[in-house]
Design a protein around this motif. Structure first.
Motif, short mmCIF file in Angstrom:
data_model
loop_
_atom_site.label_atom_id
_atom_site.label_comp_id
_atom_site.label_asym_id
_atom_site.label_seq_id
_atom_site.Cartn_x
_atom_site.Cartn_y
_atom_site.Cartn_z
N ARG A 34 0.83 -1.22 0.00
CA ARG A 34 0.00 0.00 0.00
C ARG A 34 0.86 1.26 0.00
O ARG A 34 0.54 2.23 -0.69
N ASP A 60 -10.42 1.51 -5.96
CA ASP A 60 -10.00 0.20 -5.47
C ASP A 60 -11.18 -0.72 -5.70
O ASP A 60 -12.19 -0.64 -4.99
N THR A 62 -11.61 -3.95 -5.43
CA THR A 62 -11.85 -5.01 -4.45
C THR A 62 -11.27 -4.50 -3.12
O THR A 62 -10.15 -4.81 -2.76
N ALA A 63 -12.06 -3.74 -2.39
CA ALA A 63 -11.49 -2.81 -1.41
C ALA A 63 -11.43 -3.30 0.03
O ALA A 63 -10.72 -2.74 0.84
N ILE A 67 -9.05 0.61 2.98
CA ILE A 67 -7.82 1.29 3.41
C ILE A 67 -7.06 1.95 2.25
O ILE A 67 -6.55 3.05 2.39
N VAL A 84 -18.10 -6.64 -2.99
CA VAL A 84 -19.37 -7.39 -3.01
C VAL A 84 -19.89 -7.64 -1.61
O VAL A 84 -21.06 -7.97 -1.43
N ASP A 108 -21.17 -3.59 -5.04
CA ASP A 108 -21.47 -4.23 -6.32
C ASP A 108 -20.37 -5.22 -6.65
O ASP A 108 -19.32 -5.24 -5.99
N ASP A 109 -20.60 -5.99 -7.70
CA ASP A 109 -19.53 -6.80 -8.25
C ASP A 109 -18.60 -5.84 -9.01
O ASP A 109 -19.06 -5.03 -9.81
N ASP A 125 -6.92 -5.60 -6.41
CA ASP A 125 -6.13 -6.21 -5.34
C ASP A 125 -6.99 -7.30 -4.69
O ASP A 125 -7.46 -7.15 -3.56
N PRO A 126 -7.24 -8.37 -5.43
CA PRO A 126 -8.24 -9.36 -5.00
C PRO A 126 -7.62 -10.52 -4.22
O PRO A 126 -6.41 -10.51 -3.95
N PHE A 133 -10.99 -10.18 -13.18
CA PHE A 133 -11.29 -8.75 -13.24
C PHE A 133 -10.55 -8.04 -14.38
O PHE A 133 -10.74 -6.84 -14.59
C1 LIG Z 1 -7.66 -9.11 -0.72
S1 LIG Z 1 -9.14 -8.30 -0.27
C2 LIG Z 1 -8.81 -6.61 -0.64
C3 LIG Z 1 -7.77 -5.95 0.20
C4 LIG Z 1 -7.70 -4.44 0.10
N1 LIG Z 1 -7.55 -4.00 -1.29
C5 LIG Z 1 -6.57 -3.91 0.98
O1 LIG Z 1 -5.63 -3.27 0.48
O2 LIG Z 1 -6.63 -4.18 2.20
C6 LIG Z 1 -10.25 -8.77 -1.56
C7 LIG Z 1 -11.67 -8.21 -1.44
O3 LIG Z 1 -12.33 -8.45 -2.68
C8 LIG Z 1 -13.70 -8.64 -2.42
N2 LIG Z 1 -14.31 -9.26 -3.61
C9 LIG Z 1 -14.30 -10.57 -3.98
N3 LIG Z 1 -14.94 -10.73 -5.16
C10 LIG Z 1 -15.35 -9.49 -5.55
C11 LIG Z 1 -16.07 -9.00 -6.67
N4 LIG Z 1 -16.47 -9.83 -7.64
N5 LIG Z 1 -16.30 -7.67 -6.75
C12 LIG Z 1 -15.89 -6.83 -5.75
N6 LIG Z 1 -15.22 -7.25 -4.66
C13 LIG Z 1 -14.96 -8.56 -4.56
C14 LIG Z 1 -13.73 -9.46 -1.14
O4 LIG Z 1 -14.99 -9.33 -0.49
C15 LIG Z 1 -12.55 -8.84 -0.37
O5 LIG Z 1 -13.01 -7.86 0.53
#
Ligand SMILES: C[S@@+](CC[C@H](N)C(=O)[O-])C[C@H]1O[C@@H](n2cnc3c(N)ncnc32)[C@H](O)[C@@H]1O
Ligand SMILES: [Zn+2]
Length: 370
Positions: A34, A60, A62-63, A67, A84, A108-109, A125-126, A133
């Motif tokens: 980060r 971001d 997949t947030a 943070i 999601v 959302d997705d 960042d999944p 993605f």
């Molecule tokens: C590794 S974490 C993200 C960490 C974050 N970016 C950070 O720096 O701390 C992955 C996130 O992606 C979300 N996620 C999984 N599939 C998703 C989708 N299709 N669309 C959006 N978010 C998704 C999960 O719920 C999870 O919170």
């Protein structure tokens, strides 16, 4: 638990979580990732020039706790976070508010949002592979695409079929597995962008702990995308003597014998054979690492190593070579100096303290050291 990162304070789940048991994901070990993102965003904004043309929007996709978005907002970006998981979205909104920052939090997705909206910078960042993605992200991102992949086993060839399926490339399990993984990842992202007539050129990449991270500069246009395809190709590797060679082109010419020891060569590809970094940009990122970043020292060390790293594939591990020679290794500085004295270019790499790159092939390395 309340934590501080950079200039902000956020609420995150108490321990490092994997996000799979009803808790929002948070990993303190990703602080370096980060911090480097914050510095990269600063360098990117500065490079893009005057105020009117400067990039402003950051997603971001997949947030989790939000943070990254909060940190970007604290640095002046118009930040959006998406997840999601409704609990993650709620926590992200609280985290923006806690810092007195504006931020959009989307439930959302990520693929739906990225198909609908465009952002100057998109961060993916999944969990595991970013490939699900990738199509939407290269279309949504207008300037810079930031991608993390934590599925290093498929990327580096340790889980061969999974790597082939996800990345549309043949990975090989070599001693330069981290670089193999990065070059497979960048290859897949370059080819994904090319499908949409977008050129995605990596400007900074690193493999740290158990993830690969790359930042790609996007340029619209079929001609620009074609030019990057020329930087894809194959690596031929000898598992026996560690000889390797690379050749550009989408068609491999496999099945040759190792010119050094006669054993069978394994071919990996298509890989990104171009530079995974733009050294000038990496230097600019280093200048944006400020002392308030918790991992400032580590970040500066990593960036200066990356800046000096020779670009050509692939790196050697000094210990592996000495093991083949049944000898004990010498210090890295002496080792590199010996190679340079013999007329070869040589550098350390960020892949590990015993790794190096050189323009010498394996026979020339052996000759120089003996
Ligand atoms: C590794 S974490 C993200 C960490 C974050 N970016 C950070 O720096 O701390 C992955 C996130 O992606 C979300 N996620 C999984 N599939 C998703 C989708 N299709 N669309 C959006 N978010 C998704 C999960 O719920 C999870 O919170
Ligand atoms: Zn060989």
């Amino acid at each position: 638990m309340r934590i501080e990162e950079g200039s902000i304070e956020v609420e995150v789940p108490g321990e490092a979580t994997d996000g799979k048991e009803g808790e929002v994901f948070y990993n303190p070990e990703m602080e370096l990732n980060r911090d480097l993102t914050v510095a990269t965003l600063r360098a990117y904004r500065e490079r893009e020039g005057d105020e009117s043309a400067a990039p402003t929007t950051y997603l971001d996709a997949t947030a989790a706790s939000g943070i990254r978005g909060v940190r970007a907002a604290a640095d002046g970006w118009t930040a959006t976070t998406c997840d999601v998981d409704p609990e993650a979205v709620e926590l992200a909104a609280e985290n923006f508010e806690r810092n007195g920052l504006e931020g959009e939090t989307v439930h959302d997705d990520a693929n739906v949002l990225m198909h609908q909206e465009r952002f100057d910078v998109v961060d993916v960042d999944p969990f595991g592979t970013p490939i699900p993605f990738a199509d939407a992200a290269v279309r949504s991102a207008q300037g810079l695409l930031c991608v993390t992949a934590t599925d290093t086993a498929p990327l580096c060839g340790a889980h061969f079929e999974s790597g082939v399926r996800k990345y549309g490339a043949v990975p090989r399990n070599t001693e330069y597995h981290a670089e193999m993984g990065l070059r497979v990842l960048v290859s897949a992202l370059v080819r994904t962008a090319a499908k949409f007539d977008v050129a995605a050129r990596p400007v900074f990449s690193h493999v740290t702990d158990h993830y690969a991270r790359t930042y790609l500069d996007l340029e619209q246009g079929a001609r620009a995308a074609n030019a990057l395809l020329d930087e894809l190709g194959h690596v031929d590797h000898c598992q026996h003597c560690l000889y390797r060679d690379h050749e550009r082109g989408l068609l491999a010419d496999p099945g040759e014998e190792c010119p050094h020891c006669g054993h069978h060569l394994q071919t990996a590809g298509p890989l990104w054979l171009g530079d995974p970094h733009d050294p000038e940009f990496v230097a600019a990122v280093r200048e944006q690492v400020t002392d308030d970043l918790g991992t400032a020292d580590r970040a500066r060390d990593l960036l200066s190593t990356v800046e000096e790293e020779l670009s050509a594939p692939t790196h050697y591990d000094q210990h592996r070579l000495y093991k083949r020679w049944n000898e004990s290794a010498v210090g890295m500085d002496d080792f590199l100096a010996t190679l340079r004295d013999a007329g070869h270019e040589a550098s350390g790499t960020h892949y590990g303290g015993t790794t190096f790159k050189t323009t010498a092939d394996v026979a020339e390395i052996e000759a120089a050291l003996h």
